[in-house]
Design a protein around this motif. Structure first.
Motif, PDB file in Angstrom:
ATOM      1  N   GLN A  67       0.819  -1.202   0.000  1.00 41.37           N
ATOM      2  CA  GLN A  67       0.000   0.000   0.000  1.00 41.37           C
ATOM      3  C   GLN A  67       0.856   1.256   0.000  1.00 41.37           C
ATOM      4  OE1 GLN A  67      -2.794   0.179   3.244  1.00 41.37           O
ATOM      5  NE2 GLN A  67      -3.732   2.070   2.561  1.00 41.37           N
ATOM      6  N   THR A  68       1.922   1.249   0.798  1.00 42.71           N
ATOM      7  CA  THR A  68       2.812   2.397   0.868  1.00 42.71           C
ATOM      8  C   THR A  68       3.527   2.618  -0.460  1.00 42.71           C
ATOM      9  OG1 THR A  68       3.163   2.033   3.232  1.00 42.71           O
ATOM     10  CG2 THR A  68       4.786   3.389   2.091  1.00 42.71           C
ATOM     11  N   LEU A  69       4.006   1.532  -1.057  1.00 40.82           N
ATOM     12  CA  LEU A  69       4.721   1.654  -2.323  1.00 40.82           C
ATOM     13  C   LEU A  69       3.803   2.117  -3.453  1.00 40.82           C
ATOM     14  CD1 LEU A  69       6.921  -1.579  -2.120  1.00 40.82           C
ATOM     15  CD2 LEU A  69       7.720   0.788  -1.915  1.00 40.82           C
ATOM     16  N   MET A  70       2.617   1.570  -3.503  1.00 42.69           N
ATOM     17  CA  MET A  70       1.688   1.915  -4.581  1.00 42.69           C
ATOM     18  C   MET A  70       1.264   3.384  -4.525  1.00 42.69           C
ATOM     19  SD  MET A  70       0.752  -0.755  -6.627  1.00 42.69           S
ATOM     20  CE  MET A  70      -0.988  -0.676  -7.040  1.00 42.69           C
ATOM     21  N   ALA A  71       1.406   4.009  -3.358  1.00 38.09           N
ATOM     22  CA  ALA A  71       1.022   5.410  -3.206  1.00 38.09           C
ATOM     23  C   ALA A  71       2.074   6.367  -3.747  1.00 38.09           C
ATOM     24  CB  ALA A  71       0.753   5.717  -1.731  1.00 38.09           C
ATOM     25  N   ILE A  72       3.256   5.839  -4.081  1.00 41.01           N
ATOM     26  CA  ILE A  72       4.347   6.680  -4.574  1.00 41.01           C
ATOM     27  C   ILE A  72       4.174   6.919  -6.075  1.00 41.01           C
ATOM     28  CG2 ILE A  72       6.842   6.865  -4.865  1.00 41.01           C
ATOM     29  CD1 ILE A  72       5.911   6.976  -1.971  1.00 41.01           C
ATOM     30  N   PRO A  73       4.206   8.168  -6.520  1.00 42.71           N
ATOM     31  CA  PRO A  73       4.103   8.445  -7.952  1.00 42.71           C
ATOM     32  C   PRO A  73       5.200   7.711  -8.729  1.00 42.71           C
ATOM     33  CG  PRO A  73       3.877  10.474  -6.696  1.00 42.71           C
ATOM     34  CD  PRO A  73       4.289   9.411  -5.719  1.00 42.71           C
ATOM     35  N   GLY A  74       4.792   6.997  -9.757  1.00 43.92           N
ATOM     36  CA  GLY A  74       5.757   6.264 -10.572  1.00 43.92           C
ATOM     37  C   GLY A  74       5.855   4.799 -10.225  1.00 43.92           C
ATOM     38  N   LEU A  75       5.286   4.401  -9.100  1.00 46.61           N
ATOM     39  CA  LEU A  75       5.319   2.991  -8.716  1.00 46.61           C
ATOM     40  C   LEU A  75       3.935   2.383  -8.901  1.00 46.61           C
ATOM     41  CD1 LEU A  75       7.531   2.733  -5.505  1.00 46.61           C
ATOM     42  CD2 LEU A  75       8.169   2.401  -7.890  1.00 46.61           C
ATOM     43  N   GLY A  76       3.751   1.694  -9.997  1.00 48.97           N
ATOM     44  CA  GLY A  76       2.514   0.974 -10.221  1.00 48.97           C
ATOM     45  C   GLY A  76       2.612  -0.421  -9.655  1.00 48.97           C
ATOM     46  N   MET A  77       1.708  -1.275 -10.094  1.00 50.08           N
ATOM     47  CA  MET A  77       1.662  -2.631  -9.570  1.00 50.08           C
ATOM     48  C   MET A  77       2.931  -3.402  -9.900  1.00 50.08           C
ATOM     49  SD  MET A  77      -1.199  -5.626 -10.164  1.00 50.08           S
ATOM     50  CE  MET A  77      -0.791  -5.848 -11.904  1.00 50.08           C
ATOM     51  N   ALA A  78       3.425  -3.283 -11.135  1.00 53.13           N
ATOM     52  CA  ALA A  78       4.589  -4.070 -11.556  1.00 53.13           C
ATOM     53  C   ALA A  78       5.829  -3.713 -10.742  1.00 53.13           C
ATOM     54  CB  ALA A  78       4.853  -3.858 -13.043  1.00 53.13           C
ATOM     55  N   LYS A  79       6.131  -2.428 -10.623  1.00 51.50           N
ATOM     56  CA  LYS A  79       7.324  -2.005  -9.882  1.00 51.50           C
ATOM     57  C   LYS A  79       7.191  -2.320  -8.393  1.00 51.50           C
ATOM     58  CE  LYS A  79       9.172   1.625 -12.911  1.00 51.50           C
ATOM     59  NZ  LYS A  79       8.513   1.149 -14.130  1.00 51.50           N
ATOM     60  N   THR A  80       5.984  -2.156  -7.850  1.00 53.02           N
ATOM     61  CA  THR A  80       5.756  -2.496  -6.447  1.00 53.02           C
ATOM     62  C   THR A  80       6.017  -3.974  -6.203  1.00 53.02           C
ATOM     63  OG1 THR A  80       4.158  -0.716  -6.086  1.00 53.02           O
ATOM     64  CG2 THR A  80       3.997  -2.638  -4.645  1.00 53.02           C
ATOM     65  N   CYS A  81       5.509  -4.817  -7.085  1.00 53.64           N
ATOM     66  CA  CYS A  81       5.719  -6.264  -6.936  1.00 53.64           C
ATOM     67  C   CYS A  81       7.194  -6.625  -7.043  1.00 53.64           C
ATOM     68  CB  CYS A  81       4.909  -7.024  -7.993  1.00 53.64           C
ATOM     69  SG  CYS A  81       3.122  -7.012  -7.693  1.00 53.64           S
ATOM     70  N   GLU A  82       7.923  -5.944  -7.915  1.00 55.48           N
ATOM     71  CA  GLU A  82       9.357  -6.225  -8.054  1.00 55.48           C
ATOM     72  C   GLU A  82      10.097  -5.908  -6.756  1.00 55.48           C
ATOM     73  OE1 GLU A  82       9.996  -3.729 -11.378  1.00 55.48           O
ATOM     74  OE2 GLU A  82       9.279  -5.218 -12.831  1.00 55.48           O
ATOM     75  N   LEU A  83       9.778  -4.778  -6.135  1.00 51.57           N
ATOM     76  CA  LEU A  83      10.441  -4.402  -4.886  1.00 51.57           C
ATOM     77  C   LEU A  83      10.056  -5.347  -3.749  1.00 51.57           C
ATOM     78  CD1 LEU A  83      10.055  -0.517  -5.126  1.00 51.57           C
ATOM     79  CD2 LEU A  83      12.173  -1.821  -5.345  1.00 51.57           C
ATOM     80  N   LEU A  84       8.789  -5.728  -3.674  1.00 53.89           N
ATOM     81  CA  LEU A  84       8.350  -6.663  -2.644  1.00 53.89           C
ATOM     82  C   LEU A  84       9.017  -8.027  -2.813  1.00 53.89           C
ATOM     83  CD1 LEU A  84       4.536  -5.837  -2.534  1.00 53.89           C
ATOM     84  CD2 LEU A  84       6.239  -5.229  -0.819  1.00 53.89           C
ATOM     85  N   ALA A  85       9.176  -8.448  -4.071  1.00 55.63           N
ATOM     86  CA  ALA A  85       9.806  -9.742  -4.336  1.00 55.63           C
ATOM     87  C   ALA A  85      11.272  -9.737  -3.925  1.00 55.63           C
ATOM     88  CB  ALA A  85       9.672 -10.099  -5.811  1.00 55.63           C
ATOM     89  N   ILE A  86      11.984  -8.637  -4.185  1.00 54.89           N
ATOM     90  CA  ILE A  86      13.398  -8.539  -3.805  1.00 54.89           C
ATOM     91  C   ILE A  86      13.544  -8.648  -2.295  1.00 54.89           C
ATOM     92  CG2 ILE A  86      15.336  -6.923  -3.640  1.00 54.89           C
ATOM     93  CD1 ILE A  86      15.151  -8.312  -6.310  1.00 54.89           C
ATOM     94  N   ASN A  87      12.676  -7.966  -1.560  1.00 55.94           N
ATOM     95  CA  ASN A  87      12.749  -8.011  -0.103  1.00 55.94           C
ATOM     96  C   ASN A  87      12.502  -9.425   0.410  1.00 55.94           C
ATOM     97  OD1 ASN A  87      12.986  -6.966   2.523  1.00 55.94           O
ATOM     98  ND2 ASN A  87      10.783  -6.690   2.682  1.00 55.94           N
ATOM     99  N   GLU A  88      11.510 -10.103  -0.135  1.00 54.91           N
ATOM    100  CA  GLU A  88      11.194 -11.451   0.326  1.00 54.91           C
ATOM    101  C   GLU A  88      12.310 -12.431  -0.034  1.00 54.91           C
ATOM    102  OE1 GLU A  88       9.384 -14.526   2.235  1.00 54.91           O
ATOM    103  OE2 GLU A  88       8.963 -12.373   2.370  1.00 54.91           O
ATOM    104  N   LEU A  89      12.903 -12.288  -1.201  1.00 57.38           N
ATOM    105  CA  LEU A  89      14.010 -13.159  -1.590  1.00 57.38           C
ATOM    106  C   LEU A  89      15.204 -12.994  -0.653  1.00 57.38           C
ATOM    107  CD1 LEU A  89      13.917 -12.866  -5.489  1.00 57.38           C
ATOM    108  CD2 LEU A  89      13.527 -14.940  -4.145  1.00 57.38           C
ATOM    109  N   SER A  90      15.482 -11.748  -0.250  1.00 54.21           N
ATOM    110  CA  SER A  90      16.613 -11.527   0.665  1.00 54.21           C
ATOM    111  C   SER A  90      16.349 -12.187   2.010  1.00 54.21           C
ATOM    112  CB  SER A  90      16.869 -10.027   0.835  1.00 54.21           C
ATOM    113  OG  SER A  90      15.808  -9.392   1.512  1.00 54.21           O
ATOM    114  N   ARG A  91      15.102 -12.137   2.492  1.00 48.29           N
ATOM    115  CA  ARG A  91      14.758 -12.795   3.754  1.00 48.29           C
ATOM    116  C   ARG A  91      14.927 -14.312   3.633  1.00 48.29           C
ATOM    117  NH1 ARG A  91       9.011  -9.854   5.167  1.00 48.29           N
ATOM    118  NH2 ARG A  91       9.783  -7.738   5.445  1.00 48.29           N
ATOM    119  N   ARG A  92      14.478 -14.857   2.505  1.00 48.73           N
ATOM    120  CA  ARG A  92      14.556 -16.304   2.334  1.00 48.73           C
ATOM    121  C   ARG A  92      16.000 -16.773   2.206  1.00 48.73           C
ATOM    122  NH1 ARG A  92       9.303 -18.061  -1.387  1.00 48.73           N
ATOM    123  NH2 ARG A  92       7.790 -16.786  -0.233  1.00 48.73           N
ATOM    124  N   ALA A  93      16.844 -15.941   1.604  1.00 46.83           N
ATOM    125  CA  ALA A  93      18.261 -16.293   1.510  1.00 46.83           C
ATOM    126  C   ALA A  93      18.884 -16.368   2.898  1.00 46.83           C
ATOM    127  CB  ALA A  93      19.005 -15.282   0.645  1.00 46.83           C
TER     128      ALA A  93
END
Length: 225
Positions: A67-93
């Motif tokens: 929700q926070t990311l999607m509220a930023i101008p320039g961050l749509g669904m695709a870019k938000t999902c990319e950032l969320l995925a990077i964070n989750e991958l780092s946790r899993r590593a």
């Protein structure tokens, strides 16, 4: 985040990465590779810079929710999902490292993992890291979710889960949304009570970590376990 336009930039982060390695790129350039494109009047690199500035650093940016990311101008669904995925991958590593290794020999990895899981949360959460006899991570479970200032942890539920997972030891971790990592008297009392309760079923409490957005404090390292 301000809406000032960004001037185009000639930087080519993907080419720089392939030619020189990821370590030579700035954080904004690395973000640009993830984001792939910028927005009108603003390159991907400059968009990365704007995001880092807006959140006050990479940790806060990569810990932000959808929700926070999607509220930023320039961050749509695709870019938000990319950032969320990077964070989750780092946790899993980090989780993979703890499952493969000896948690007591990896105190910094444990702290990094707990900070990644809890450090950004606005409400107090408490989780338990259940370990086998070699102190390898079996699983992580949330054991409590409280208000901004208090969480209730029930030792019987922690013990029940420990027995279910055949744990030989565990590490408790909870966040202080205030950003102050100093343990409270309630934190110390909980630690003593839980250590005693776990000992009755032959499960060791190895540590209790107090987590904030900037890191974690170990009660074991401070001699308070």
């Amino acid at each position: 985040m301000t809406t000032d336009s960004c001037s185009p930039t000639p930087e080519l982060p993907r080419e720089r990465l392939l030619a020189h390695g990821a370590h030579v790129l700035t954080s904004a350039e690395l973000l640009a590779i993830i984001l792939r494109t910028g927005i009108k009047g603003c390159s991907a690199v400059n968009l990365g810079r704007r995001l880092i500035d807006h959140f006050g650093g990479l940790r806060a940016l990569l810990s932000a929710d959808a929700q926070t990311l999607m509220a930023i101008p320039g961050l749509g669904m695709a870019k938000t999902c990319e950032l969320l995925a990077i964070n989750e991958l780092s946790r899993r590593a980090l989780e993979e490292e703890l499952k493969a290794g000896h948690a007591m020999n990896q105190p910094q990895q444990v702290k990094h993992y707990c900070t990644a899981k809890l450090g950004h949360l606005p409400v107090e959460h408490c989780m338990a890291l259940y370990l086998d006899s070699q102190f390898r991570l079996i699983t992580t479970e949330e054991v409590s979710r409280g208000t901004l200032s208090q969480a209730s942890v029930y030792p019987r539920e922690v013990i029940k889960s420990g027995l279910k997972h055949h744990a030989a030891a565990l590490i408790l971790a909870h966040n202080h949304p205030s950003g102050v990592a100093e343990p409270s008297e309630a934190d110390l009392a909980l630690t003593r009570h839980l250590k005693h309760a776990l000992a009755l079923v032959d499960i060791r409490l190895l540590d209790h970590l107090i987590v904030t957005g900037s890191g974690a404090v170990s009660l074991a390292e401070r001699g308070q376990i």
